[in-house]
Write a protein that holds these residues in place. Structure first.
Motif, PDB file in Angstrom:
ATOM      1  N   ARG A 155       0.837  -1.204   0.000  1.00 34.13           N
ATOM      2  CA  ARG A 155       0.000   0.000   0.000  1.00 34.13           C
ATOM      3  C   ARG A 155       0.873   1.256   0.000  1.00 34.13           C
ATOM      4  NH1 ARG A 155      -2.160  -3.921   3.053  1.00 34.13           N
ATOM      5  NH2 ARG A 155      -0.875  -3.341   4.832  1.00 34.13           N
ATOM      6  N   GLU A 156       0.255   2.341  -0.427  1.00 37.21           N
ATOM      7  CA  GLU A 156       0.947   3.622  -0.498  1.00 37.21           C
ATOM      8  C   GLU A 156       1.222   4.162   0.901  1.00 37.21           C
ATOM      9  OE1 GLU A 156       0.060   6.845  -3.741  1.00 37.21           O
ATOM     10  OE2 GLU A 156      -1.216   7.198  -2.013  1.00 37.21           O
ATOM     11  N   ALA A 157       2.428   4.656   1.136  1.00 36.33           N
ATOM     12  CA  ALA A 157       2.752   5.276   2.420  1.00 36.33           C
ATOM     13  C   ALA A 157       1.960   6.564   2.587  1.00 36.33           C
ATOM     14  CB  ALA A 157       4.250   5.558   2.492  1.00 36.33           C
ATOM     15  N   LEU A 158       1.545   6.840   3.814  1.00 34.24           N
ATOM     16  CA  LEU A 158       0.754   8.048   4.090  1.00 34.24           C
ATOM     17  C   LEU A 158       1.568   9.305   3.816  1.00 34.24           C
ATOM     18  CD1 LEU A 158      -1.067   7.076   7.424  1.00 34.24           C
ATOM     19  CD2 LEU A 158      -1.953   6.980   5.082  1.00 34.24           C
ATOM     20  N   CYS A 159       0.923  10.256   3.145  1.00 30.08           N
ATOM     21  CA  CYS A 159       1.607  11.502   2.795  1.00 30.08           C
ATOM     22  C   CYS A 159       0.599  12.643   2.820  1.00 30.08           C
ATOM     23  CB  CYS A 159       2.245  11.373   1.417  1.00 30.08           C
ATOM     24  SG  CYS A 159       3.233  12.810   0.930  1.00 30.08           S
ATOM     25  N   LEU A 160       0.994  13.779   3.359  1.00 27.66           N
ATOM     26  CA  LEU A 160       0.091  14.928   3.435  1.00 27.66           C
ATOM     27  C   LEU A 160      -0.137  15.559   2.060  1.00 27.66           C
ATOM     28  CD1 LEU A 160       1.322  16.630   6.723  1.00 27.66           C
ATOM     29  CD2 LEU A 160      -0.960  15.703   6.294  1.00 27.66           C
TER      30      LEU A 160
END
Length: 552
Positions: free
Chosen positions: A189-194
């Motif tokens: 999954r995609e890493a969390l990013c603002l």
């Protein structure tokens, strides 16, 4: 229309959720979270139908504070609900919804804990991404089957299980657009990013955006104030780690459950491999009961419930005592007949034997006819955790596939492997008993012989003489001339006695080695086993030295 229904409820995916781990804490939290989901589902079902009857697992009573940190429930339950089919379906739908909310709460609260300095609007950006990942990832399946106490319980349960299997095979995969760098742990999954990441972003831009987000994590996750091993000093989320919402929830699960279930004294933190192994090596143990389908084949639910009760007692009372209190290991989970634990090398064989024979003890486990297979891998603290976890699963499967060359008995075996720092891997599979003797006791007797009376050069010289004699025998290579082997063992044992020592019961030692050879799948397994015994000799020697210091 029936007012009683058999229901089977399960959550997942299990393997990928548990296996996504870079640290032992990740591995523990995956198992614990799934156990927590089932506990919450069972509580909700009990609330919606106070008269419901749990068949497996039998109950959801709160465990002792000493075992509060152990995942003690499987990823499913079977129950009898006393409602009509529409009400039962509605209850299970609400139960599923409750578990999903629990998952959302776990992962969104992780964002609050790790990024307390963010504005609420910024937190909501991360939470929205985490929830979308949960929706695409989390699986909950349940089936409802009419049940009448006059009908054979086994037939009803088998119908329910077949329908559940068909439901899983027909699962759909909701789409989730992802353009950014993947999570450092799961790689899925995609890493969390603002900041938004699009197709036009280059790798350097994506890395910069992620770094800007994750440098805003709280100091508590950057640097640990713990007691000095390098893994903890580096912080619970390292500078080069960027996590998805689900893996972030796993990484912070200890904090979540500490606040929810107890305090830092009663809810024990899962140690690093450095603390568990107390040296350069540690062991991972995976146990699974043999032929469990036969144990759950009773014609009435009382038989099924009795087996469930015995498994609950074994996993919740017996296993924690053996692994953690008797042998200073740490349990990842103990759900029924399934056990996964990290244990010190010098205790590994003792733990494996204790669990196996407790399982067939009528007072501790299922009974005298019960057997279990165990995979046991020993690895260096620098070895990739994922690699060792994959290997222990393979070993457990090999133990399940073992066929005793002498008796033709199946399963009921110990598959053992050692991964040395140099990269060498040795592996052997043995039955738990050879004749009337317990195999682990035979191994320990020979380890003691190596420690006290026999030089390790015996194994080198025997391997050097034995290896060229191996020849093709069906699918394995094995020496058939036992008389020649007996003569060679006797000669080399005499030759390898340490100076100033006297070898007692020579013929008995020769006989034990022959028994171990005959029970091995192949001559190669036997040579690997001898090599591994020298490894255990060094580990148990260190244990003896520590004991001497304590008593001195």
């Amino acid at each position: 229309m029936s007012n009683q229904h058999l229901v089977v409820f399960t959550v997942g995916p299990v393997q990928s959720f548990i296996a996504s781990a870079r640290k032992t804490e990740d591995f523990w939290s995956g198992s614990y979270i799934l156990s927590h989901f089932i506990r919450e589902a069972m509580k909700m079902l009990s609330k919606l139908d106070p008269e419901c009857e749990f068949i497996f697992p039998k109950n959801i009573q709160e465990t002792d504070v000493k075992t509060l940190h152990i995942a003690s429930l499987p990823n499913r339950f079977t129950a009898i609900v006393h409602k009509d089919v529409e009400e039962t379906a509605a209850i299970l739908q609400e139960t599923e919804g409750h578990v999903r909310k629990v998952f959302y709460e776990l992962c969104t609260s992780a964002i609050d804990s790790v990024f307390p300095s963010l504005e609420e609007q910024e937190k909501e950006i991360l939470k929205e991404k985490a929830v979308k990942q949960i929706v695409a990832f989390f699986e909950a399946y349940w089936v409802v089957e009419p049940y009448d106490s006059n009908i054979n319980f086994q037939e009803v349960r088998e119908r329910a299980e077949k329908r559940l299997g068909a439901l899983k095979n027909d699962k759909h995969y909701p789409g989730l657009k992802q353009y950014g760098l993947t999570c450092s742990v799961c790689k899925e999954r995609e890493a969390l990013c603002l900041e938004d990441i699009g197709l036009e972003d280059k790798y350097g831009d994506m890395k910069r955006k992620l770094a800007e987000t994750w440098k805003k994590r709280s100091a508590a996750y950057k640097v640990s104030n713990s007691n000095g091993d390098q893994e903890q000093q580096a912080g619970r989320i390292k500078d080069n780690e960027f996590l998805c919402g689900i893996c972030l929830g796993k990484r912070t699960a200890w904090d979540y459950f500490t606040n929810k279930l107890g305090n830092r004294q009663t809810f024990r933190r899962f140690q690093s491999v450095l603390e568990i192994g107390k040296g350069n090596y540690y062991a991972i143990l995976l146990m699974d009961g043999d032929n469990m389908g036969q144990w759950f084949s009773g014609e009435n639910k009382e038989d099924y419930s009795h087996v469930s009760e015995r498994l609950a007692h074994f996993s919740q009372q017996v296993v924690p005592k053996i692994v953690e209190r008797d042998y200073n290991g740490r349990l990842v989970y103990a759900g029924g007949d399934d056990v996964l634990a990290f244990v010190p090398v010098e205790e590994a064989l003792h733990v494996a034997q204790a669990l196996r024979f407790a399982f067939s003890n009528p007072e501790q486990g299922l009974g005298e006819k019960a057997t279990a297979s165990i995979g046991l891998v020993i690895g260096h603290k620098k070895a990739p955790l994922q690699s060792l976890l994959n290997n222990v699963r393979q070993l457990e499967k090999k133990a399940k596939g073992y066929v005793n060359p002498e008796t033709k008995a199946k399963k009921n075996a110990l598959a053992l492997a050692i991964h040395t720092r140099s990269g060498e891997i040795s592996e052997a599979i043995l039955p738990w008993e050879i004749g009337s003797l317990r195999t682990v006791e035979l191994l320990h007797d020979f380890i003691s012989l190596l420690q006290n009376d026999l030089s390790s050069t015996f194994i080198y010289h025997f391997s050097h003489a034995f290896f060229p004699l191996l020849h093709e025998s069906e699918e394995y290579r094995k020496l058939k001339n036992h008389e020649m082997m007996q003569v060679e063992l006797r000669r080399l044992l005499k030759r390898s006695v340490k100076e100033g020592r006297k070898l007692e019961s020579l013929e008995q030692h020769v006989e034990v080695l022959l028994m171990l050879h005959n029970a091995s799948r192949s001559g190669y397994d036997f040579l690997n086993l001898l090599k591994m015994l020298t490894f255990f000799k060094r580990s148990e020697g260190k244990k003896s030295e520590k004991a001497d210091v304590k008593t001195g």
